[in-house]
Design a protein around this motif. Structure first.
Motif, PDB file in Angstrom:
ATOM      1  N   LYS A  99       0.849  -1.200   0.000  1.00  0.00           N
ATOM      2  CA  LYS A  99       0.000   0.000   0.000  1.00  0.00           C
ATOM      3  C   LYS A  99       0.877   1.241   0.000  1.00  0.00           C
ATOM      4  N   ALA A 119      -7.786   2.984   0.412  1.00  0.00           N
ATOM      5  CA  ALA A 119      -8.055   1.558   0.555  1.00  0.00           C
ATOM      6  C   ALA A 119      -8.772   1.025  -0.684  1.00  0.00           C
ATOM      7  N   PRO A 120      -8.630  -0.274  -0.959  1.00  0.00           N
ATOM      8  CA  PRO A 120      -9.357  -0.866  -2.094  1.00  0.00           C
ATOM      9  C   PRO A 120     -10.868  -0.722  -1.897  1.00  0.00           C
ATOM     10  N   ALA A 121     -11.565  -0.566  -2.992  1.00  0.00           N
ATOM     11  CA  ALA A 121     -13.018  -0.424  -2.914  1.00  0.00           C
ATOM     12  C   ALA A 121     -13.649  -1.737  -2.459  1.00  0.00           C
ATOM     13  N   THR A 122     -14.648  -1.635  -1.588  1.00  0.00           N
ATOM     14  CA  THR A 122     -15.389  -2.828  -1.189  1.00  0.00           C
ATOM     15  C   THR A 122     -16.265  -3.274  -2.356  1.00  0.00           C
ATOM     16  N   ARG A 123     -16.602  -4.543  -2.355  1.00  0.00           N
ATOM     17  CA  ARG A 123     -17.397  -5.072  -3.467  1.00  0.00           C
ATOM     18  C   ARG A 123     -18.752  -4.390  -3.551  1.00  0.00           C
ATOM     19  N   GLU A 124     -19.377  -4.083  -2.377  1.00  0.00           N
ATOM     20  CA  GLU A 124     -20.697  -3.459  -2.416  1.00  0.00           C
ATOM     21  C   GLU A 124     -20.626  -2.045  -3.004  1.00  0.00           C
ATOM     22  N   ASN A 125     -19.549  -1.310  -2.712  1.00  0.00           N
ATOM     23  CA  ASN A 125     -19.411   0.024  -3.286  1.00  0.00           C
ATOM     24  C   ASN A 125     -19.126  -0.042  -4.778  1.00  0.00           C
ATOM     25  N   GLN A 161      -9.151  -2.575 -10.543  1.00  0.00           N
ATOM     26  CA  GLN A 161      -8.850  -2.681  -9.112  1.00  0.00           C
ATOM     27  C   GLN A 161      -9.035  -1.325  -8.413  1.00  0.00           C
ATOM     28  N   THR A 203      -9.967   1.862  -6.054  1.00  0.00           N
ATOM     29  CA  THR A 203      -9.910   2.253  -4.649  1.00  0.00           C
ATOM     30  C   THR A 203     -11.228   2.937  -4.295  1.00  0.00           C
ATOM     31  N   GLU A 204     -11.446   3.122  -2.984  1.00  0.00           N
ATOM     32  CA  GLU A 204     -12.668   3.804  -2.549  1.00  0.00           C
ATOM     33  C   GLU A 204     -12.739   5.221  -3.114  1.00  0.00           C
TER      34      GLU A 204
END
Length: 248
Positions: A168, A174-180, A219, A221-222
């Motif tokens: 990182k 941070a990596p985006a969550t799957r739901e977002n 891939q 990010t948020e």
């Protein structure tokens, strides 16, 4: 730093190369620098300047009159050379040399020759093995500090050191969550539907799958998800304003 090899420079000529060697050593966690009869003496203002602070922030320098004295306490030493020496010694590449050094007990070292002619045969004869790099045979002259750097990088990689961009990175969200991510997909697809993009209607599922496959590979990010959804919203609002203008 315990267990790390010492770096020995045999008859180095330029203070700049000594400083550059110290700098790259500290980059990869090595701190024991031994000098054998440096031509311009020690300490060296040129070395200090080129080290970018490494000589004051961790790298310790010890000066010796002879190689034999510099090798006091060592249990295993690898000599670096690009020339065949006709000696019955194991010859390693950088990764193999690191493995051999890690397999030995006690203090180990890597020996580098001076800028003008490298290591003399009598110095190589005192070492247990030879380290050589796969350089261009038509131009095998490697700068002293560069040669030290190649080994130090290999040592750092073997130790699992992560630099500024390993893992990182600094300032990276941070990596985006799957739901977002799915929420972004649905937002994007809804606006595409409003714009009449999905045509003919029976191909909509395939088109959505293709879009999602392409977007997932990025891939996200948020922060990138938030930015992209902002862009989608801006385009949809702009389209709405344009529609109002046309109606007026």
């Amino acid at each position: 730093m315990q267990g790390n090899p010492a770096i020995i420079l045999h008859a180095p000529q330029l203070g700049e190369n000594i400083g550059a060697a110290a700098r790259v050593m500290l980059n990869f966690g090595l701190t024991d620098l031994r000098l054998v009869s440096p031509r311009d003496g020690w300490p060296s203002a040129a070395a200090e300047a080129m080290s970018a602070g490494a000589l004051g922030q961790g790298v310790s320098v010890t000066v010796f009159d002879t190689l034999e004295a510099a090798m006091t306490g060592l249990t295993y030493t690898v000599a670096t050379t690009a020339r065949p020496r006709g000696m019955e010694k194991e010859v390693f590449g950088a990764a193999e040399a690191v493995g051999a050094l890690k397999a030995r007990q006690g203090q180990v070292a890597v020996l580098f020759g001076g800028e003008k002619s490298g290591l003399p045969n009598e110095a190589v004869a005192l070492c247990d093995a030879i380290l050589t790099y796969p350089v261009n045979p038509a131009f095998s002259s490697l700068n002293l500090a560069q040669a030290v750097g190649v080994f130090c990088h290999q040592w750092g990689a073997s130790a699992g050191l992560e630099g500024k961009f390993g893992g990182k990175g600094e300032g990276v969200d941070a990596p985006a969550t799957r739901e977002n991510l799915i929420g972004m997909f649905e937002h994007f697809e809804a606006e595409l539907e409003r714009a009449g993009y999905f045509y003919p209607p029976e191909k909509t599922p395939v088109m959505i799958t293709n879009l999602r496959n392409a977007l997932v590979r990025a891939q996200w990010t948020e922060q990138e998800v938030r930015t992209f959804r902002g862009a989608i919203k801006a385009l949809s609002l702009g389209r709405g304003k344009a529609r109002v203008v046309r109606e007026e």
